[in-house]
Every structure is written in structure tokens, then in C-alpha cells.
Scaffold this motif. Sequence first.
Motif, short mmCIF file in Angstrom:
data_model
loop_
_atom_site.label_atom_id
_atom_site.label_comp_id
_atom_site.label_asym_id
_atom_site.label_seq_id
_atom_site.Cartn_x
_atom_site.Cartn_y
_atom_site.Cartn_z
N ASP A 42 16.96 -10.07 -3.40
CA ASP A 42 18.40 -9.83 -3.27
C ASP A 42 18.73 -9.00 -2.01
O ASP A 42 19.69 -8.25 -2.00
CB ASP A 42 18.93 -9.14 -4.53
N ASN A 43 17.87 -9.12 -1.00
CA ASN A 43 18.02 -8.39 0.26
C ASN A 43 18.13 -6.87 0.05
O ASN A 43 18.71 -6.16 0.87
CB ASN A 43 19.21 -8.91 1.07
N LYS A 44 17.56 -6.38 -1.06
CA LYS A 44 17.64 -4.95 -1.38
C LYS A 44 16.30 -4.34 -1.79
O LYS A 44 15.98 -3.22 -1.40
CB LYS A 44 18.64 -4.70 -2.51
N HIS A 45 15.53 -5.03 -2.61
CA HIS A 45 14.29 -4.47 -3.16
C HIS A 45 13.09 -5.09 -2.46
O HIS A 45 12.95 -6.31 -2.42
CB HIS A 45 14.21 -4.74 -4.66
N ILE A 46 12.21 -4.23 -1.94
CA ILE A 46 11.02 -4.68 -1.22
C ILE A 46 9.80 -4.38 -2.08
O ILE A 46 9.60 -3.23 -2.51
CB ILE A 46 10.88 -3.95 0.13
N ILE A 47 8.98 -5.39 -2.31
CA ILE A 47 7.73 -5.24 -3.05
C ILE A 47 6.63 -5.85 -2.19
O ILE A 47 6.78 -6.98 -1.71
CB ILE A 47 7.78 -5.96 -4.41
N GLY A 48 5.55 -5.10 -1.95
CA GLY A 48 4.53 -5.64 -1.07
C GLY A 48 3.14 -5.10 -1.31
O GLY A 48 2.94 -4.14 -2.05
N ALA A 49 2.19 -5.75 -0.65
CA ALA A 49 0.79 -5.33 -0.66
C ALA A 49 0.26 -5.48 0.76
O ALA A 49 0.60 -6.45 1.45
CB ALA A 49 -0.03 -6.16 -1.63
N LEU A 50 -0.55 -4.53 1.19
CA LEU A 50 -1.11 -4.53 2.53
C LEU A 50 -2.59 -4.20 2.46
O LEU A 50 -2.96 -3.18 1.88
CB LEU A 50 -0.37 -3.52 3.41
N TYR A 51 -3.41 -5.06 3.04
CA TYR A 51 -4.86 -4.83 3.10
C TYR A 51 -5.20 -4.34 4.50
O TYR A 51 -4.79 -4.93 5.50
CB TYR A 51 -5.62 -6.11 2.80
N LEU A 52 -5.95 -3.22 4.58
CA LEU A 52 -6.45 -2.74 5.86
C LEU A 52 -7.96 -2.75 5.85
O LEU A 52 -8.60 -2.24 4.91
CB LEU A 52 -5.97 -1.30 6.13
N ASN A 53 -8.54 -3.31 6.90
CA ASN A 53 -9.99 -3.34 7.03
C ASN A 53 -10.54 -1.93 7.21
O ASN A 53 -11.57 -1.57 6.64
CB ASN A 53 -10.38 -4.22 8.21
N ARG A 54 -9.82 -1.11 8.01
CA ARG A 54 -10.17 0.30 8.20
C ARG A 54 -8.88 1.10 8.23
O ARG A 54 -8.08 0.97 9.15
CB ARG A 54 -10.95 0.50 9.50
N ASP A 55 -8.68 1.96 7.24
CA ASP A 55 -7.47 2.78 7.19
C ASP A 55 -7.65 4.03 8.06
O ASP A 55 -8.58 4.12 8.87
CB ASP A 55 -7.12 3.13 5.75
N SER A 56 -6.79 5.01 7.90
CA SER A 56 -6.83 6.24 8.70
C SER A 56 -8.14 7.00 8.53
O SER A 56 -8.53 7.76 9.41
CB SER A 56 -5.66 7.14 8.31
N PHE A 57 -8.81 6.81 7.40
CA PHE A 57 -10.07 7.49 7.12
C PHE A 57 -11.27 6.58 7.30
O PHE A 57 -12.36 6.86 6.81
CB PHE A 57 -10.05 8.05 5.69
N ASN A 58 -11.09 5.44 7.97
CA ASN A 58 -12.13 4.43 8.22
C ASN A 58 -12.64 3.78 6.94
O ASN A 58 -13.78 3.34 6.87
CB ASN A 58 -13.29 5.01 9.03
N ASN A 59 -11.80 3.72 5.91
CA ASN A 59 -12.16 3.06 4.66
C ASN A 59 -11.41 1.75 4.53
O ASN A 59 -10.29 1.62 5.01
CB ASN A 59 -11.78 3.93 3.45
N GLU A 60 -12.00 0.80 3.84
CA GLU A 60 -11.28 -0.41 3.46
C GLU A 60 -10.28 0.00 2.38
O GLU A 60 -10.60 0.77 1.49
CB GLU A 60 -12.27 -1.43 2.91
N ASN A 61 -9.04 -0.49 2.50
CA ASN A 61 -8.03 -0.01 1.57
C ASN A 61 -6.99 -1.08 1.29
O ASN A 61 -6.70 -1.93 2.12
CB ASN A 61 -7.32 1.22 2.14
N LEU A 62 -6.44 -1.01 0.10
CA LEU A 62 -5.36 -1.89 -0.33
C LEU A 62 -4.19 -1.00 -0.74
O LEU A 62 -4.34 -0.09 -1.55
CB LEU A 62 -5.80 -2.77 -1.50
#
Length: 143
Positions: free
Chosen positions: A52-72
Motif C-alpha cells: 500500500d506504498n506505506k509498509h516495507i517488509i524485507g530481508a537482506l543477506y550480506l556475505n560480510r557484514d560490519s564485523f566480517n560475519n555472514e549475516n541475514l
Amino acid sequence: MKYLIMTYVLIFSFDAMSQVSLVVPIATTHIKYSDFDYNNDNRGIGVEYVHDNKHIIGALYLNRDSFNNENLYFYYGRKLQLEKELSFSFSGFFATSYDASTFAPLISFSYHYLRIVTTYPFGKLVDNGADIINVQLVIPLDF
């Protein structure tokens, strides 16, 4: 009757897909409040749905996050449309691989397909060690 039901399902599916986007982080930097050496190469991919152009729901996979860990990451937010191509949102995310706090609030500004996401100033307020600024490409999957 079954064709009518199938037609409704198809219409709903196409409508839902028109609000799905691919999210690609393209640049990251950290505002550090400690001596920790954060990873600024946060490559990954995600998907989000805007209802409804209002609510955002998402998922993001990072191979290496800020701490060099794989993260979802999982996030939910409230989007405010300011102009046709300009929006602001306030959201929160949960990380699956952090040892410390797994929740953080986010502020983001979007213009066309470009979005800037930041935890600033919340990281400083909750003594998180750093705030993050992330630039993302948000590509609508309009079929």
C-alpha cells in the motif's frame, strides 16, 4: 468457478509482484565511536515488499557484514511518500549473527532507485560503537 478463483489469484500475484524490489548494497561507511576496525565492504542482496506504498517488509543477506560475519537481516518500516520519486522511511532491523544488540532503528531516504540508509544518531544514543551509512540500489521487479 475455478477459473474465476484462478483469475483472482493471478491478479493478486501480479499486483504483489509489482511491489517487490531487489535490494543491492553498493557502498557502506561507519561513523565510529570506538577503535574497532569495521568492514565497509558489505556486499549482498535482498528483497523487499512494499504494501500500500506505506509498509516495507524485507530481508537482506550480506556475505560480510560490519564485523566480517555472514549475516541475514530482516526489517520492517513505515514509508512516507514526500514527492513522486522521493520518500522517507523509519524502520527497524533484526540481525541474525550479532553477538550484542540484534535490533537497530533505521532512517532512510529514497530517490528513484537510490536509497541512503543510516542508523545515525541511534548508534551513539545506545552506545553501539558505530553508526552505519549504507547506499543501496532498489530495483523494482515489475513484470
